[in-house]
Design a protein around this motif. Structure first.
Motif, PDB file in Angstrom:
ATOM      1  N   ASP A 164       0.820  -1.213   0.000  1.00 16.52           N
ATOM      2  CA  ASP A 164       0.000   0.000   0.000  1.00 16.52           C
ATOM      3  C   ASP A 164       0.852   1.259   0.000  1.00 16.52           C
ATOM      4  N   ALA A 165       1.964   1.238   0.691  1.00 18.26           N
ATOM      5  CA  ALA A 165       2.864   2.394   0.666  1.00 18.26           C
ATOM      6  C   ALA A 165       3.365   2.638  -0.758  1.00 18.26           C
ATOM      7  N   VAL A 166       3.736   1.572  -1.440  1.00 18.38           N
ATOM      8  CA  VAL A 166       4.206   1.694  -2.820  1.00 18.38           C
ATOM      9  C   VAL A 166       3.067   2.153  -3.725  1.00 18.38           C
ATOM     10  N   TYR A 167       1.843   1.660  -3.480  1.00 14.92           N
ATOM     11  CA  TYR A 167       0.693   2.085  -4.283  1.00 14.92           C
ATOM     12  C   TYR A 167       0.458   3.596  -4.146  1.00 14.92           C
ATOM     13  N   VAL A 168       0.591   4.105  -2.931  1.00 18.52           N
ATOM     14  CA  VAL A 168       0.415   5.549  -2.715  1.00 18.52           C
ATOM     15  C   VAL A 168       1.507   6.330  -3.454  1.00 18.52           C
ATOM     16  N   MET A 169       2.729   5.831  -3.407  1.00 20.80           N
ATOM     17  CA  MET A 169       3.819   6.492  -4.130  1.00 20.80           C
ATOM     18  C   MET A 169       3.574   6.429  -5.644  1.00 20.80           C
ATOM     19  N   PHE A 170       3.053   5.299  -6.117  1.00 21.80           N
ATOM     20  CA  PHE A 170       2.695   5.160  -7.530  1.00 21.80           C
ATOM     21  C   PHE A 170       1.644   6.201  -7.910  1.00 21.80           C
ATOM     22  N   THR A 171       0.611   6.322  -7.088  1.00 21.18           N
ATOM     23  CA  THR A 171      -0.453   7.293  -7.368  1.00 21.18           C
ATOM     24  C   THR A 171       0.091   8.717  -7.374  1.00 21.18           C
ATOM     25  N   ALA A 172       0.977   9.039  -6.425  1.00 22.86           N
ATOM     26  CA  ALA A 172       1.578  10.378  -6.388  1.00 22.86           C
ATOM     27  C   ALA A 172       2.384  10.641  -7.658  1.00 22.86           C
ATOM     28  N   ALA A 173       3.113   9.634  -8.134  1.00 21.72           N
ATOM     29  CA  ALA A 173       3.892   9.796  -9.369  1.00 21.72           C
ATOM     30  C   ALA A 173       2.981   9.974 -10.573  1.00 21.72           C
ATOM     31  N   VAL A 174       1.849   9.264 -10.597  1.00 20.29           N
ATOM     32  CA  VAL A 174       0.897   9.413 -11.708  1.00 20.29           C
ATOM     33  C   VAL A 174       0.292  10.807 -11.689  1.00 20.29           C
ATOM     34  N   VAL A 175      -0.117  11.274 -10.519  1.00 18.75           N
ATOM     35  CA  VAL A 175      -0.703  12.613 -10.401  1.00 18.75           C
ATOM     36  C   VAL A 175       0.302  13.670 -10.848  1.00 18.75           C
ATOM     37  N   ALA A 176       1.573  13.451 -10.518  1.00 22.87           N
ATOM     38  CA  ALA A 176       2.617  14.391 -10.915  1.00 22.87           C
ATOM     39  C   ALA A 176       3.047  14.180 -12.374  1.00 22.87           C
TER      40      ALA A 176
END
Length: 95
Positions: A20-32
């Motif tokens: 889940d931590a990696v998923y949140v980082m993935f989502t942040a990278a997608v948003v950026a």
């Protein structure tokens, strides 16, 4: 139903928390809109999730440990990513 192995249960919690931590980082990278970090986080996400899936398919009770790990991972990562209002999200390029 067999007995719960504490080491496997702890492994599932850690694997899902990390997932889940990696998923949140993935989502942040997608948003950026950062392609390489998003792709990298995505691949790490699938590697981590495989441990939890393989572990708890042997005994459905491990799904509970996966849920706990998932909650902990997302909560901890959002806490880490929390920024004051108006600031750029983590992963956004500085302008």
């Amino acid at each position: 139903m067999s007995a719960i192995d504490p080491l496997t249960a702890a492994g599932v919690v850690l694997a899902t928390a990390a997932t889940d931590a990696v998923y949140v980082m993935f989502t942040a990278a997608v948003v950026a809109r950062r392609r390489v970090p998003a792709a990298t986080w995505s691949s790490v996400w699938y590697l981590l999730s495989s441990f939890a899936v393989i572990s708890y398919t042997e005994n459905w009770v491990y799904v509970v440990f996966a849920a706990v790990g998932s909650w902990l991972g997302a909560f901890a990562t959002i806490t880490f990513l929390h920024r004051p209002p108006g600031g750029p999200p983590v992963g956004a390029s500085a302008e």
